[in-house]
Write a protein that holds these residues in place. Structure first.
Motif, PDB file in Angstrom:
ATOM      1  N   THR A  11       0.832  -1.205   0.000  1.00  0.00           N
ATOM      2  CA  THR A  11       0.000   0.000   0.000  1.00  0.00           C
ATOM      3  C   THR A  11       0.864   1.253   0.000  1.00  0.00           C
ATOM      4  N   LYS A  12       1.856   1.306   0.865  1.00  0.00           N
ATOM      5  CA  LYS A  12       2.723   2.486   0.951  1.00  0.00           C
ATOM      6  C   LYS A  12       3.584   2.629  -0.303  1.00  0.00           C
ATOM      7  N   LEU A  13       4.025   1.509  -0.863  1.00  0.00           N
ATOM      8  CA  LEU A  13       4.824   1.564  -2.089  1.00  0.00           C
ATOM      9  C   LEU A  13       3.990   2.098  -3.247  1.00  0.00           C
ATOM     10  N   LYS A  14       2.744   1.651  -3.362  1.00  0.00           N
ATOM     11  CA  LYS A  14       1.864   2.159  -4.419  1.00  0.00           C
ATOM     12  C   LYS A  14       1.573   3.644  -4.221  1.00  0.00           C
ATOM     13  N   GLU A  15       1.411   4.052  -2.979  1.00  0.00           N
ATOM     14  CA  GLU A  15       1.183   5.472  -2.686  1.00  0.00           C
ATOM     15  C   GLU A  15       2.417   6.289  -3.094  1.00  0.00           C
ATOM     16  N   ALA A  16       3.598   5.790  -2.754  1.00  0.00           N
ATOM     17  CA  ALA A  16       4.839   6.471  -3.133  1.00  0.00           C
ATOM     18  C   ALA A  16       4.983   6.526  -4.650  1.00  0.00           C
ATOM     19  N   LEU A  74       5.238   1.007 -11.792  1.00  0.00           N
ATOM     20  CA  LEU A  74       5.744  -0.263 -11.281  1.00  0.00           C
ATOM     21  C   LEU A  74       5.178  -1.403 -12.110  1.00  0.00           C
ATOM     22  N   ARG A  75       6.061  -2.226 -12.646  1.00  0.00           N
ATOM     23  CA  ARG A  75       5.615  -3.459 -13.281  1.00  0.00           C
ATOM     24  C   ARG A  75       5.246  -4.441 -12.174  1.00  0.00           C
ATOM     25  N   GLU A  76       4.384  -5.376 -12.500  1.00  0.00           N
ATOM     26  CA  GLU A  76       3.888  -6.329 -11.504  1.00  0.00           C
ATOM     27  C   GLU A  76       5.028  -7.057 -10.778  1.00  0.00           C
ATOM     28  N   TRP A  77       5.988  -7.590 -11.546  1.00  0.00           N
ATOM     29  CA  TRP A  77       7.084  -8.339 -10.926  1.00  0.00           C
ATOM     30  C   TRP A  77       7.995  -7.435 -10.108  1.00  0.00           C
ATOM     31  N   THR A  78       8.170  -6.188 -10.550  1.00  0.00           N
ATOM     32  CA  THR A  78       9.024  -5.265  -9.810  1.00  0.00           C
ATOM     33  C   THR A  78       8.348  -4.852  -8.508  1.00  0.00           C
ATOM     34  N   GLU A  79       7.046  -4.614  -8.566  1.00  0.00           N
ATOM     35  CA  GLU A  79       6.305  -4.300  -7.338  1.00  0.00           C
ATOM     36  C   GLU A  79       6.421  -5.455  -6.345  1.00  0.00           C
ATOM     37  N   TYR A  80       6.184  -6.662  -6.825  1.00  0.00           N
ATOM     38  CA  TYR A  80       6.286  -7.841  -5.965  1.00  0.00           C
ATOM     39  C   TYR A  80       7.689  -7.938  -5.362  1.00  0.00           C
ATOM     40  N   SER A 104      12.786 -16.404 -11.635  1.00  0.00           N
ATOM     41  CA  SER A 104      11.628 -15.733 -12.241  1.00  0.00           C
ATOM     42  C   SER A 104      11.655 -14.216 -12.094  1.00  0.00           C
ATOM     43  N   PHE A 105      12.679 -13.662 -11.494  1.00  0.00           N
ATOM     44  CA  PHE A 105      12.747 -12.224 -11.276  1.00  0.00           C
ATOM     45  C   PHE A 105      13.555 -11.479 -12.338  1.00  0.00           C
ATOM     46  N   GLN A 106      13.806 -12.085 -13.475  1.00  0.00           N
ATOM     47  CA  GLN A 106      14.622 -11.434 -14.516  1.00  0.00           C
ATOM     48  C   GLN A 106      14.049 -10.086 -14.952  1.00  0.00           C
ATOM     49  N   VAL A 107      12.728 -10.000 -15.078  1.00  0.00           N
ATOM     50  CA  VAL A 107      12.088  -8.730 -15.457  1.00  0.00           C
ATOM     51  C   VAL A 107      12.349  -7.685 -14.384  1.00  0.00           C
ATOM     52  N   ALA A 108      12.229  -8.081 -13.122  1.00  0.00           N
ATOM     53  CA  ALA A 108      12.476  -7.146 -12.025  1.00  0.00           C
ATOM     54  C   ALA A 108      13.937  -6.704 -12.000  1.00  0.00           C
ATOM     55  N   TYR A 109      14.879  -7.637 -12.166  1.00  0.00           N
ATOM     56  CA  TYR A 109      16.296  -7.259 -12.173  1.00  0.00           C
ATOM     57  C   TYR A 109      16.581  -6.266 -13.293  1.00  0.00           C
ATOM     58  N   SER A 110      16.010  -6.509 -14.457  1.00  0.00           N
ATOM     59  CA  SER A 110      16.196  -5.607 -15.593  1.00  0.00           C
ATOM     60  C   SER A 110      15.627  -4.221 -15.274  1.00  0.00           C
ATOM     61  N   ASP A 111      14.434  -4.204 -14.727  1.00  0.00           N
ATOM     62  CA  ASP A 111      13.795  -2.952 -14.342  1.00  0.00           C
ATOM     63  C   ASP A 111      14.650  -2.214 -13.310  1.00  0.00           C
TER      64      ASP A 111
END
Length: 163
Positions: A20-25, A33-39, A124-131
Motif C-alpha cells: 500500500t505504501k509503495l503504491k502510494e509512493a 511499477l511493473r507487476e514483478w518489480t512491485e512484488y 523468475s525475477f529477470q524482469v524485475a532485475y532488468s527494471d
C-alpha cells in the motif's frame, strides 16, 4: 496498557502495508511499477525489516560473489548486493552522504549487481532485475518516498508490538 498505538490503525499483513505504501509512493513520484518489480520491492522491504541494519559492507559482499563458483549462490549474492545498494541510497541517503563512500559508487555497485543477476538468468525475477538495473535512480527515489510516507505508521506498528 500501551498508548503508543493509533486507534483504528489497520495495517493487515506487513506485506500489504508495504504494498500500500509503495503504491502510494509510486503515485506521488509518478514512477510506474511493473507487476514483478512491485512484488520484488515489497518482498525486499519485508526482508530488510527483518534483517536491518545492513551490516555487511558492499565490498565484502562483492568479495563473497567473486569467491563463489555456484551460479545459484552467485545469483543470491548479486541480488543481496543490489538490494543493499538500493535500500542504502533509497532509505538511508543522508547517512550515506555523511560517510566517506560516494553515493555514485554505491549506485554503480547496485546497478552492476542487478546487471549480473540478469546475465545469470536462473530465476523468475529477470524482469524485475532488468527494471531495477535500468531504472535504479527511479527506484531509490521511490524507496525514499516510501520511507517518508511510512515512517510514522511504521513507528506506531513497531511500538505497538513491543510488549
Amino acid at each position: 496498557m500501551n498508548h503508543s498505538r493509533k486507534v483504528g490503525l489497520d495495517i493487515g499483513s506487513p506485506q500489504e502495508f508495504f504494498r500500500t505504501k509503495l503504491k502510494e509512493a509510486a503515485s506521488i513520484t509518478k514512477i510506474s511499477l511493473r507487476e514483478w518489480t512491485e512484488y520484488y520491492l515489497v518482498d525486499l522491504l519485508w526482508r530488510r525489516v527483518q534483517i536491518l541494519p545492513i551490516d555487511t559492507p558492499l565490498a565484502i559482499q562483492l568479495k563473497e560473489i567473486v569467491e563463489s563458483d555456484d551460479p545459484k549462490v552467485k545469483l543470491d549474492l548479486y541480488r543481496a548486493l543490489g538490494d543493499s545498494a538500493l535500500v542504502l541510497l533509497g532509505m538511508f541517503y543522508p547517512i550515506v552522504k555523511a560517510r566517506s563512500v560516494s553515493p555514485s559508487y554505491i549506485k554503480d555497485m547496485g546497478r552492476g549487481a542487478y546487471r549480473a543477476a540478469i546475465s545469470i538468468g536462473a530465476d523468475s525475477f529477470q524482469v524485475a532485475y532488468s527494471d531495477l538495473f535500468y531504472r535504479f535512480d527511479s527506484f531509490t527515489t521511490l524507496l525514499g518516498m516510501f520511507k517518508k510516507l511510512s515512517s510514522d505508521d511504521f513507528q506506531v506498528v513497531t511500538k505497538g508490538s513491543d510488549k
